[in-house]
Write a protein that holds these residues in place. Sequence first.
Motif, PDB file in Angstrom:
ATOM      1  N   THR A   7      14.768  -1.935  13.278  1.00 24.57           N
ATOM      2  CA  THR A   7      13.893  -1.149  14.153  1.00 24.57           C
ATOM      3  C   THR A   7      14.055  -1.584  15.600  1.00 24.57           C
ATOM      4  N   MET A   8      14.046  -2.891  15.826  1.00 22.42           N
ATOM      5  CA  MET A   8      14.112  -3.383  17.188  1.00 22.42           C
ATOM      6  C   MET A   8      15.464  -3.098  17.825  1.00 22.42           C
ATOM      7  N   ARG A 107      10.890 -12.451  23.900  1.00 27.98           N
ATOM      8  CA  ARG A 107       9.654 -12.045  23.218  1.00 27.98           C
ATOM      9  C   ARG A 107       8.467 -12.636  23.944  1.00 27.98           C
ATOM     10  N   ASP A 108       7.424 -11.814  24.132  1.00 25.95           N
ATOM     11  CA  ASP A 108       6.172 -12.320  24.697  1.00 25.95           C
ATOM     12  C   ASP A 108       5.005 -11.667  23.967  1.00 25.95           C
ATOM     13  N   PRO A 109       3.786 -12.211  24.109  1.00 25.44           N
ATOM     14  CA  PRO A 109       2.648 -11.712  23.334  1.00 25.44           C
ATOM     15  C   PRO A 109       1.975 -10.453  23.880  1.00 25.44           C
ATOM     16  N   SER A 110       2.411  -9.923  25.000  1.00 22.34           N
ATOM     17  CA  SER A 110       1.747  -8.761  25.589  1.00 22.34           C
ATOM     18  C   SER A 110       2.282  -7.452  25.012  1.00 22.34           C
ATOM     19  N   HIS A 150      10.807  -3.141  22.897  1.00 18.70           N
ATOM     20  CA  HIS A 150      10.224  -2.663  21.651  1.00 18.70           C
ATOM     21  C   HIS A 150       8.951  -3.440  21.360  1.00 18.70           C
ATOM     22  N   PRO A 151       7.923  -2.758  20.892  1.00 18.97           N
ATOM     23  CA  PRO A 151       6.746  -3.501  20.423  1.00 18.97           C
ATOM     24  C   PRO A 151       7.100  -4.213  19.119  1.00 18.97           C
ATOM     25  N   LYS A 159       5.809  -7.895  22.374  1.00 23.17           N
ATOM     26  CA  LYS A 159       6.995  -7.057  22.545  1.00 23.17           C
ATOM     27  C   LYS A 159       8.222  -7.925  22.724  1.00 23.17           C
ATOM     28  N   VAL A 160       9.363  -7.277  22.642  1.00 23.76           N
ATOM     29  CA  VAL A 160      10.649  -7.874  22.948  1.00 23.76           C
ATOM     30  C   VAL A 160      11.294  -7.015  24.019  1.00 23.76           C
ATOM     31  N   VAL A 161      11.716  -7.628  25.108  1.00 27.01           N
ATOM     32  CA  VAL A 161      12.468  -6.944  26.159  1.00 27.01           C
ATOM     33  C   VAL A 161      13.897  -7.452  26.051  1.00 27.01           C
TER      34      VAL A 161
END
Length: 168
Positions: A7-8, A107-110, A150-151, A159-161
């Motif tokens: 998915t990501m 990856r971050d928690p927002s 992606h969330p 999310k992951v940027v």
Amino acid sequence: MGTNGSTMLKPLRQGLPPAGPSRVSSSASCSLTARFEAVRGARHFTKSTLHQWELSDRFDDVSLVVSELVTNALRHGLPDEPLDDTQHPPVRLHLLRWPGRLVCAVRDPSPETPGTPFDDDVPFPDPRGTAESGRGLFLVDSFSDSWGWHPLAGAMHGKVVWALFQLS
């Protein structure tokens, strides 16, 4: 990465030969503390990983993008209240290599969308070049071949940027 890789990574496959998660030839990741000193650590981690993968010639562009993605995660992706990052580090850098491409993912928690302009009167990025911040994703876009976000799904929140670099 804490989410369903297919998915990501789905947008990473568009217009490129198949490179499913099972075909990753190399991967490395590191946890980053919720301090701005972590950006230097991310660059060092990137340098040593690219050296191991014999991609040192790509360090300048990749390092710039990693610095911007990690800085954005630390600046915009963390909650206002202090985190106990000993249990679950809030920011994580992933480097993934397939034949012909390299992906940097942070990856971050927002759950917030990256790149939302902070001023509706000035287009993103600021065409006058006068803003003191807000050029990070413009640099990511300029130095990588593509980028997106992606969330996270399931038990992971945030999310992951990611940024994609095509390799010769």
